[in-house]
Design a protein around this motif. Structure first.
Motif, PDB file in Angstrom:
ATOM      1  N   THR A  32     -20.301  57.259  85.169  1.00 44.07           N
ATOM      2  CA  THR A  32     -21.729  57.246  85.503  1.00 44.07           C
ATOM      3  C   THR A  32     -22.560  57.030  84.253  1.00 44.07           C
ATOM      4  O   THR A  32     -23.544  56.268  84.260  1.00 44.07           O
ATOM      5  N   TRP A  33     -22.194  57.682  83.170  1.00 41.61           N
ATOM      6  CA  TRP A  33     -22.890  57.493  81.885  1.00 41.61           C
ATOM      7  C   TRP A  33     -22.761  56.044  81.427  1.00 41.61           C
ATOM      8  O   TRP A  33     -23.731  55.424  80.991  1.00 41.61           O
ATOM      9  N   LEU A  96     -31.544  62.579  77.119  1.00 34.42           N
ATOM     10  CA  LEU A  96     -31.779  61.819  78.351  1.00 34.42           C
ATOM     11  C   LEU A  96     -32.860  60.765  78.144  1.00 34.42           C
ATOM     12  O   LEU A  96     -32.730  59.616  78.597  1.00 34.42           O
ATOM     13  N   HIS A  99     -31.270  57.861  75.920  1.00 36.27           N
ATOM     14  CA  HIS A  99     -30.114  57.104  76.400  1.00 36.27           C
ATOM     15  C   HIS A  99     -30.087  56.879  77.911  1.00 36.27           C
ATOM     16  O   HIS A  99     -29.215  56.154  78.395  1.00 36.27           O
ATOM     17  N   ALA A 101     -29.140  58.683  80.290  1.00 34.05           N
ATOM     18  CA  ALA A 101     -28.131  59.463  81.018  1.00 34.05           C
ATOM     19  C   ALA A 101     -27.633  60.574  80.105  1.00 34.05           C
ATOM     20  O   ALA A 101     -27.632  60.433  78.874  1.00 34.05           O
ATOM     21  N   LEU A 102     -27.218  61.667  80.696  1.00 33.49           N
ATOM     22  CA  LEU A 102     -26.770  62.844  79.959  1.00 33.49           C
ATOM     23  C   LEU A 102     -25.592  63.455  80.692  1.00 33.49           C
ATOM     24  O   LEU A 102     -25.687  63.756  81.880  1.00 33.49           O
ATOM     25  N   VAL A 103     -24.472  63.655  79.991  1.00 40.16           N
ATOM     26  CA  VAL A 103     -23.310  64.322  80.579  1.00 40.16           C
ATOM     27  C   VAL A 103     -23.345  65.796  80.216  1.00 40.16           C
ATOM     28  O   VAL A 103     -23.440  66.153  79.029  1.00 40.16           O
ATOM     29  N   THR A 127     -23.344  64.232  85.484  1.00 37.69           N
ATOM     30  CA  THR A 127     -24.221  63.341  84.729  1.00 37.69           C
ATOM     31  C   THR A 127     -25.619  63.357  85.310  1.00 37.69           C
ATOM     32  O   THR A 127     -25.792  63.195  86.523  1.00 37.69           O
ATOM     33  N   VAL A 129     -29.044  61.340  85.422  1.00 34.79           N
ATOM     34  CA  VAL A 129     -29.513  59.976  85.166  1.00 34.79           C
ATOM     35  C   VAL A 129     -31.020  59.925  85.387  1.00 34.79           C
ATOM     36  O   VAL A 129     -31.575  60.664  86.202  1.00 34.79           O
TER      37      VAL A 129
END
Length: 328
Positions: A32-33, A96, A99, A101-103, A127, A129
């Protein structure tokens, strides 16, 4: 025990929902990232694989590695951690915003859409988003748990709730520690911190520290070593059954990616991994049956499991996917 809470609101299906049956909890989050960055998101997760390596670890366990290099090292990600939610929240929001997205390195126990909610602790990365629809948790994983089926979810993020959802593992289970080390490679895992998440490495100067390790067994030798642990008279340990399920999911991901990316495998390699994966699909049901019988105090016969692992071992270590990663 509580049911998984269904009051969290789905915005819509996660973008990778159609891949849900080929992910594990790590590849689902990392895919997903990656999908925010590239259409061929599968390539960095499959380059040089599928592979299986095992090495002796503490507590009589094995460390299972499902990638030739730890994924976080390949993707330039490192683990960040903290205990103060306000500081953590600011750091995560900055990641976030930069980028898209964040895991978050989470725990099923704290995730109300998961069957394990308030039932068991297990690594489950998710994740967050950001897009035109706002911020949402995307969890494109489906599997069957001991409490029932888990389906892909995309859930609107509410900051007050997310402080609970983002809680990390307690960090006391050696099986969980080995899985996280396999994915992260060197560097600090920060297991036991209240919150853990991934961040893009600051620059070439920030490198993961080396972790002293023994030489692993790979390919067929790795599978035969696992089989040996289930032979009559061996000391069996079913705590790591899910690590073999992860091996199956990695091969399922390769086959699904080859359908979407015809250049990933040639015809001979595709035939090879279709045959190998057919054997791998027999492993998780056999392990599940052993776990149920062991939990019930019933006699267990591991002969069939040993036979299946022995049959699939020669497939391993051959016809590996080339590194065509756009992030290389």
């Amino acid at each position: 025990m509580p049911e998984a809470v269904e009051t969290v609101r789905d915005v819509r299906e996660p973008r990778l929902a159609s891949w849900s049956e080929v992910f594990n909890c790590y590849t689902a989050a990392l895919a997903t990232w990656l999908a925010v960055r590239t259409t061929a998101w599968w390539r960095p997760l499959l380059a040089g694989g599928p592979t299986l390596a095992v090495r002796e670890a503490d507590d009589g366990l094995l460390r299972y590695d499902h990638h030739p290099r730890p994924p976080l090292e390949v993707l330039g990600l490192v683990v960040r951690h903290g205990d103060d939610w306000r500081q953590v929240y600011e750091a995560q929001r900055a990641e976030l915003a930069t980028h898209g997205a964040l895991v978050v390195c989470g725990d099923t126990y704290h995730q109300p859409w998961h069957r394990g909610y308030r039932r068991w602790h297990a690594p489950h990365w998710i994740t967050v988003v950001r897009d035109g629809h706002g911020d949402a948790v995307e969890d494109p994983l489906s599997l069957v748990t001991e409490a029932g089926p888990q389906r892909p979810r995309r859930i609107e993020v509410a900051p007050a709730e997310f402080a609970a959802w983002a809680r990390a593992l307690p960090g006391t289970d050696p099986v969980h520690r080995l899985r996280e080390r396999s994915v992260a490679g060197g560097g600090e895992l920060a297991l036991g911190a209240r919150y853990r998440w991934l961040a893009v490495r600051d620059g070439p100067g920030e490198r993961a520290a080396a972790v002293p390790e023994g030489t692993p067994l790979t390919g067929a030798d790795a599978v035969l070593a696992v089989a040996a642990r289930f032979r009559p008279g061996a000391v069996r340990d079913l705590r790591q059954a899910d690590d073999l399920w992860q091996a199956l999911r990695q091969r399922e991901l390769l086959l699904a990616a080859a359908e979407a990316d015809p250049g990933l495998l040639d015809e001979e390699a595709l035939r090879h991994w279709r045959a190998a994966t057919a054997w791998w699909r027999r492993v998780p049901p056999l392990l599940a049956r052993l776990r149920l019988r062991e939990a019930a105090g019933l006699a267990t016969d591991t002969t069939r499991l040993v036979d299946v692992l022995t049959e699939l071992a020669p497939f391993e270590g051959r016809h590996l996917a080339a590194d065509r990663s756009p992030l290389r």
